[in-house]
Design an enzyme around this catalytic site. Structure first.
Site, mmCIF file in Angstrom:
data_model
loop_
_atom_site.group_PDB
_atom_site.id
_atom_site.type_symbol
_atom_site.label_atom_id
_atom_site.label_comp_id
_atom_site.label_asym_id
_atom_site.label_seq_id
_atom_site.Cartn_x
_atom_site.Cartn_y
_atom_site.Cartn_z
ATOM 1 N N ASP A 16 0.851 -1.185 0.000
ATOM 2 C CA ASP A 16 0.000 0.000 0.000
ATOM 3 C C ASP A 16 0.890 1.240 0.000
ATOM 4 O O ASP A 16 1.183 1.812 1.054
ATOM 5 C CB ASP A 16 -0.901 -0.027 1.244
ATOM 6 C CG ASP A 16 -2.053 0.964 1.155
ATOM 7 O OD1 ASP A 16 -2.385 1.395 0.036
ATOM 8 O OD2 ASP A 16 -2.627 1.298 2.207
ATOM 9 N N GLU A 89 -6.588 5.156 -8.633
ATOM 10 C CA GLU A 89 -7.865 5.678 -8.141
ATOM 11 C C GLU A 89 -8.431 6.805 -8.985
ATOM 12 O O GLU A 89 -7.716 7.726 -9.413
ATOM 13 C CB GLU A 89 -7.690 6.164 -6.696
ATOM 14 C CG GLU A 89 -8.991 6.446 -5.997
ATOM 15 C CD GLU A 89 -8.890 6.206 -4.489
ATOM 16 O OE1 GLU A 89 -9.820 6.620 -3.785
ATOM 17 O OE2 GLU A 89 -7.913 5.602 -4.028
ATOM 18 N N LYS A 125 -9.756 2.057 -8.919
ATOM 19 C CA LYS A 125 -10.310 2.258 -7.581
ATOM 20 C C LYS A 125 -11.411 3.312 -7.610
ATOM 21 O O LYS A 125 -11.233 4.400 -8.161
ATOM 22 C CB LYS A 125 -9.212 2.704 -6.601
ATOM 23 C CG LYS A 125 -8.280 1.593 -6.182
ATOM 24 C CD LYS A 125 -7.226 2.074 -5.200
ATOM 25 C CE LYS A 125 -7.734 2.156 -3.796
ATOM 26 N NZ LYS A 125 -6.645 2.452 -2.832
ATOM 27 N N THR A 149 -13.131 0.957 -2.861
ATOM 28 C CA THR A 149 -12.413 1.394 -1.664
ATOM 29 C C THR A 149 -13.333 2.196 -0.746
ATOM 30 O O THR A 149 -14.515 2.379 -1.032
ATOM 31 C CB THR A 149 -11.167 2.208 -2.076
ATOM 32 O OG1 THR A 149 -10.371 2.469 -0.921
ATOM 33 C CG2 THR A 149 -11.545 3.505 -2.752
ATOM 34 N N PHE A 171 -11.923 -1.256 5.042
ATOM 35 C CA PHE A 171 -10.920 -0.549 5.822
ATOM 36 C C PHE A 171 -10.965 -0.992 7.281
ATOM 37 O O PHE A 171 -11.967 -0.781 7.969
ATOM 38 C CB PHE A 171 -11.165 0.960 5.746
ATOM 39 C CG PHE A 171 -10.589 1.611 4.518
ATOM 40 C CD1 PHE A 171 -10.467 0.925 3.323
ATOM 41 C CD2 PHE A 171 -10.168 2.929 4.554
ATOM 42 C CE1 PHE A 171 -9.942 1.525 2.198
ATOM 43 C CE2 PHE A 171 -9.642 3.542 3.424
ATOM 44 C CZ PHE A 171 -9.531 2.845 2.245
#
Length: 313
Positions: A16, A89, A125, A149, A171
């Site tokens: 990440d 993203e 994303k 996400t 998350f």
């Protein structure tokens, strides 16, 4: 064998970070980025020349197009290091605009393909809003794989499964943050650690539901605060982990046992959500409502900062 290597035996490890110079030492299969990570990377002296060169090559184009070129350039560098996929993203400011999200996603994929990267190596994303999920459903039908996400609620995961998205990123750490802050002085860190961590419990529930009902959408735990959360989710399809926590796992030789296993899941009834049901279920979950809104705001702020950095080049 260190814990990172043990984890890789039953979970796909994903890095990440936007810092592709750090990746090789951990040998992840995939890598994820987001606006905040890219912003952090481009402000480093190591990456300033790459940012400048990319902006210079596309000077005169609309700002949003230059931004996508920057994001894809980082993705291309990451793909030189990882053998699998990179997640890139869509601008968080488009989280409630399905049409605009679709346009940006298609453009990002086109840029990758123009650079010789097949779309199978890229995950787009999108925020797990109703609009983001519906955009993902359309993209998936076109063969554009998506990573949903900012996912905090079970209803978001179910809607993503119904949309047949490739992957979701629930998350962990931000759920943990909310419950810890909400409890205040009553928070018991020891009692709420490991499998009792509220973020861990959320991902475990989603994993169990998906496995029981044969849902092909991949579950990738994200946003970790400590290695205890990672250890408690060992066996999850994928885990995306920051370089600092990857280093901690790599430094430990303690035994790491598998926790999540599709052969050991509790029965759960099938559920589905239409738009009204989804919005109501999300509204009923104060934590998810607050963290989704906060996450979009924070990513939008960093997207704006990246815009300004590019304009200043």
């Amino acid at each position: 064998m260190n814990q990172l290597d043990q984890l890789k035996a039953f979970t796909t490890v994903v890095a990440d970070t936007g810092n592709f110079l750090q990746l090789a030492q951990f040998a992840p299969r995939d890598a994820t980025t987001n606006p905040s990570l890219i912003l952090k990377a481009v402000q480093s002296p190591d990456y300033a020349p790459l940012l400048k060169a990319t902006v210079e090559a596309h000077r005169g184009q609309p700002l949003d197009e230059i931004v996508d070129h920057v994001l894809v350039r980082f993705g291309l560098e990451i793909l030189k290091v990882v053998p699998g996929r990179v997640s890139t993203e869509v601008d968080a400011r488009l989280s409630f605009d399905k049409a605009a999200s679709l346009a940006r996603a298609r453009r990002i994929i086109a840029l990758y393909e123009a650079a010789g990267v097949p779309r199978e190596r890229v995950l787009i994303k999108l925020a797990s809003t109703w609009e983001g999920i519906q955009a993902a459903a359309e993209l998936e039908r076109e063969g554009i794989r998506c990573n949903l996400t900012l996912l905090f609620a079970f209803c978001q995961a179910v809607a993503c499964a119904d949309a047949k998205v490739q992957l979701i990123s629930p998350f962990v750490g931000r759920i943990y943050d909310w419950y810890k802050k909400s409890a205040g002085a009553n928070w018991d860190e020891t009692a709420m650690a490991g499998v009792n961590d509220p973020g861990v419990k959320s991902v475990s529930q989603i994993y169990a539901y998906f496995k029981q009902h044969g849902i092909k959408t991949e579950v990738m735990g994200a946003s970790f605060r400590n290695i205890g959360q990672i250890q408690a989710l060992s066996g999850c399809d994928l885990l995306t982990i920051s370089p600092d926590l990857l280093a901690q796992l790599q430094a430990s030789d303690a035994t790491l046992a598998r926790v999540l296993d599709p052969a050991r899941v509790q029965p759960m009834p099938v559920v589905h959500y239409d738009e009204a049901g989804f919005r109501f279920a999300l509204n009923e979950d104060a934590m998810a409502t607050e963290k989704l809104a906060e996450g979009i705001r924070l990513f939008a702020v960093d997207a704006g900062k990246l815009d300004k950095l590019i304009e200043a080049c």
